[in-house]
Design a protein around this motif. Structure first.
Motif, PDB file in Angstrom:
ATOM      1  N   LEU A   1       3.129  14.893   1.882  1.00  0.00           N
ATOM      2  CA  LEU A   1       2.023  13.724   1.735  1.00  0.00           C
ATOM      3  C   LEU A   1       1.057  14.284   0.849  1.00  0.00           C
ATOM      4  CD1 LEU A   1       1.061  12.574   5.339  1.00  0.00           C
ATOM      5  CD2 LEU A   1       1.697  11.100   3.317  1.00  0.00           C
ATOM      6  N   PRO A   2       0.625  15.627   0.486  1.00  0.00           N
ATOM      7  CA  PRO A   2      -0.325  15.822  -0.498  1.00  0.00           C
ATOM      8  C   PRO A   2       0.096  15.564  -2.168  1.00  0.00           C
ATOM      9  CG  PRO A   2      -0.391  17.650   1.184  1.00  0.00           C
ATOM     10  CD  PRO A   2       0.691  16.571   1.489  1.00  0.00           C
ATOM     11  N   ARG A   3       1.716  15.810  -2.276  1.00  0.00           N
ATOM     12  CA  ARG A   3       2.088  15.594  -3.348  1.00  0.00           C
ATOM     13  C   ARG A   3       2.483  13.961  -3.758  1.00  0.00           C
ATOM     14  NH1 ARG A   3       7.528  18.492  -2.986  1.00  0.00           N
ATOM     15  NH2 ARG A   3       7.542  17.699  -5.005  1.00  0.00           N
ATOM     16  N   ILE A   4       2.179  13.279  -2.836  1.00  0.00           N
ATOM     17  CA  ILE A   4       2.638  11.732  -3.179  1.00  0.00           C
ATOM     18  C   ILE A   4       1.409  11.149  -3.956  1.00  0.00           C
ATOM     19  CG2 ILE A   4       3.253   9.556  -2.254  1.00  0.00           C
ATOM     20  CD1 ILE A   4       4.724  11.125   0.049  1.00  0.00           C
ATOM     21  N   ALA A   5       1.793  10.804  -4.984  1.00  0.00           N
ATOM     22  CA  ALA A   5       0.726   9.954  -6.126  1.00  0.00           C
ATOM     23  C   ALA A   5       1.355   8.383  -6.167  1.00  0.00           C
ATOM     24  CB  ALA A   5       0.721  10.552  -7.260  1.00  0.00           C
ATOM     25  N   ASP A   6       2.551   8.120  -6.074  1.00  0.00           N
ATOM     26  CA  ASP A   6       2.963   6.885  -6.143  1.00  0.00           C
ATOM     27  C   ASP A   6       4.140   6.336  -5.387  1.00  0.00           C
ATOM     28  OD1 ASP A   6       3.268   4.442  -7.582  1.00  0.00           O
ATOM     29  OD2 ASP A   6       4.756   5.255  -9.010  1.00  0.00           O
ATOM     30  N   CYS A   7       4.155   5.171  -4.923  1.00  0.00           N
ATOM     31  CA  CYS A   7       5.319   4.698  -4.319  1.00  0.00           C
ATOM     32  C   CYS A   7       6.147   3.485  -5.042  1.00  0.00           C
ATOM     33  CB  CYS A   7       4.768   4.121  -2.871  1.00  0.00           C
ATOM     34  SG  CYS A   7       3.933   5.290  -1.704  1.00  0.00           S
TER      35      CYS A   7
ATOM     36  N   PRO B   1       0.750   8.166   6.707  1.00  0.00           N
ATOM     37  CA  PRO B   1       1.841   8.754   6.294  1.00  0.00           C
ATOM     38  C   PRO B   1       2.957   7.879   6.032  1.00  0.00           C
ATOM     39  CG  PRO B   1       1.631   9.179   8.499  1.00  0.00           C
ATOM     40  CD  PRO B   1       0.213   8.270   7.794  1.00  0.00           C
ATOM     41  N   TYR B   2       2.646   6.498   5.480  1.00  0.00           N
ATOM     42  CA  TYR B   2       3.735   5.705   5.076  1.00  0.00           C
ATOM     43  C   TYR B   2       3.357   4.643   4.065  1.00  0.00           C
ATOM     44  CZ  TYR B   2       0.508   3.229   8.017  1.00  0.00           C
ATOM     45  OH  TYR B   2      -0.479   2.449   8.821  1.00  0.00           O
ATOM     46  N   ALA B   3       4.337   3.953   3.711  1.00  0.00           N
ATOM     47  CA  ALA B   3       4.034   2.769   2.488  1.00  0.00           C
ATOM     48  C   ALA B   3       4.212   1.716   3.152  1.00  0.00           C
ATOM     49  CB  ALA B   3       4.881   2.922   1.423  1.00  0.00           C
ATOM     50  N   THR B   4       3.334   0.491   2.924  1.00  0.00           N
ATOM     51  CA  THR B   4       3.478  -0.598   3.385  1.00  0.00           C
ATOM     52  C   THR B   4       4.154  -1.742   2.386  1.00  0.00           C
ATOM     53  OG1 THR B   4       1.518  -0.312   4.645  1.00  0.00           O
ATOM     54  CG2 THR B   4       2.014  -2.644   4.633  1.00  0.00           C
ATOM     55  N   VAL B   5       5.194  -2.411   2.946  1.00  0.00           N
ATOM     56  CA  VAL B   5       5.807  -3.333   1.802  1.00  0.00           C
ATOM     57  C   VAL B   5       5.777  -4.634   2.571  1.00  0.00           C
ATOM     58  CG1 VAL B   5       6.999  -1.628   0.751  1.00  0.00           C
ATOM     59  CG2 VAL B   5       8.174  -2.786   2.779  1.00  0.00           C
ATOM     60  N   GLU B   6       5.972  -5.795   1.753  1.00  0.00           N
ATOM     61  CA  GLU B   6       6.232  -6.895   2.215  1.00  0.00           C
ATOM     62  C   GLU B   6       7.713  -7.430   1.825  1.00  0.00           C
ATOM     63  OE1 GLU B   6       3.751  -9.958   0.557  1.00  0.00           O
ATOM     64  OE2 GLU B   6       2.139  -9.553   2.205  1.00  0.00           O
TER      65      GLU B   6
ATOM     66  N   GLY C   1       0.986  -1.299  -0.013  1.00  0.00           N
ATOM     67  CA  GLY C   1       0.014  -0.036   0.022  1.00  0.00           C
ATOM     68  C   GLY C   1       0.831   1.131  -0.164  1.00  0.00           C
ATOM     69  N   CYS C   2       0.434   2.302  -0.728  1.00  0.00           N
ATOM     70  CA  CYS C   2       1.336   3.499  -0.854  1.00  0.00           C
ATOM     71  C   CYS C   2       0.668   4.473   0.319  1.00  0.00           C
ATOM     72  CB  CYS C   2       1.129   4.164  -2.241  1.00  0.00           C
ATOM     73  SG  CYS C   2       2.187   5.443  -2.688  1.00  0.00           S
ATOM     74  N   ALA C   3       1.532   5.476   0.315  1.00  0.00           N
ATOM     75  CA  ALA C   3       1.214   6.706   1.729  1.00  0.00           C
ATOM     76  C   ALA C   3       0.268   7.466   1.148  1.00  0.00           C
ATOM     77  CB  ALA C   3       2.415   7.296   1.744  1.00  0.00           C
TER      78      ALA C   3
END
Length: 177
Positions: free
Chosen positions: A161-167, A104-109, A97-99
């Motif tokens: 955060l408002p600028r983030i569209a992709d992780c 305010p964080y991305a989730t990775v495996e 999941g992206c931020a």
């Protein structure tokens, strides 16, 4: 005649005992090349018996028993072979999941392919709608042997955060230690 036969027998047995104690082998020697089937030779624990090359690696026979089922060192490394000298493989990273404004964080495996636990450095790039980098962050993640864990990589600066569209996580995470 009988005493001469006994003397020869005692001499022969004595010679064999002396040869056995000095390490003389009646099998093939370690001389010229590996597997040459040559005659015997003296053996000493301080000698380097075989330095013939095979397949890019170097073979050294240190067990002195003149058998042919010796272990070979790792090719090209000059090492002793075995997995103890191997460095751990990188872990693989997949985005879960992206931020966003809510998170305010991305989730990775993070998946550890190694037979021992490790700490891996996960790097993630947060991008805007044009694909430009907003911020890049790294996080050290502990992963048990042959396991997958879920981890969070914080944006750390909520003004972005408002600028983030992709992780975009780096696909591999190298061992941190």
């Amino acid at each position: 005649m009988n005493s001469r036969g006994n003397t020869l027998r005692i001499t022969a047995v004595s010679a064999l005992v002396v040869l056995a104690l000095t390490g003389f082998s009646t099998g093939r020697g370690h001389g010229g090349g590996h597997g040459d089937g040559g005659g015997g030779g003296c053996s000493s624990s301080s000698q380097n018996h075989d330095s013939s090359s095979s397949g890019g690696g170097t073979h050294r026979d240190y067990d002195y028993d003149d058998d042919d089922d010796d272990d070979y060192g790792t090719s090209g490394s000059g090492g002793s072979g075995g997995s103890a000298s191997m460095s751990p493989q990188d872990a693989t990273v997949e985005l879960v999941g992206c931020a966003s404004a809510k998170t305010p964080y991305a989730t990775v495996e993070v998946t550890n392919p190694n037979a021992s636990a490790g700490v891996f450095t996960v790097t993630l790039t947060f991008r805007d709608s044009t694909g430009a980098e907003v911020v890049s962050r790294s996080e050290e993640v502990d992963v048990p042997a042959n396991a997958t864990v879920t981890a969070q990589v914080d944006v750390e600066d909520n003004t972005n955060l408002p600028r983030i569209a992709d992780c975009a996580p780096a696909p591999y995470a190298p061992p941190a230690r």
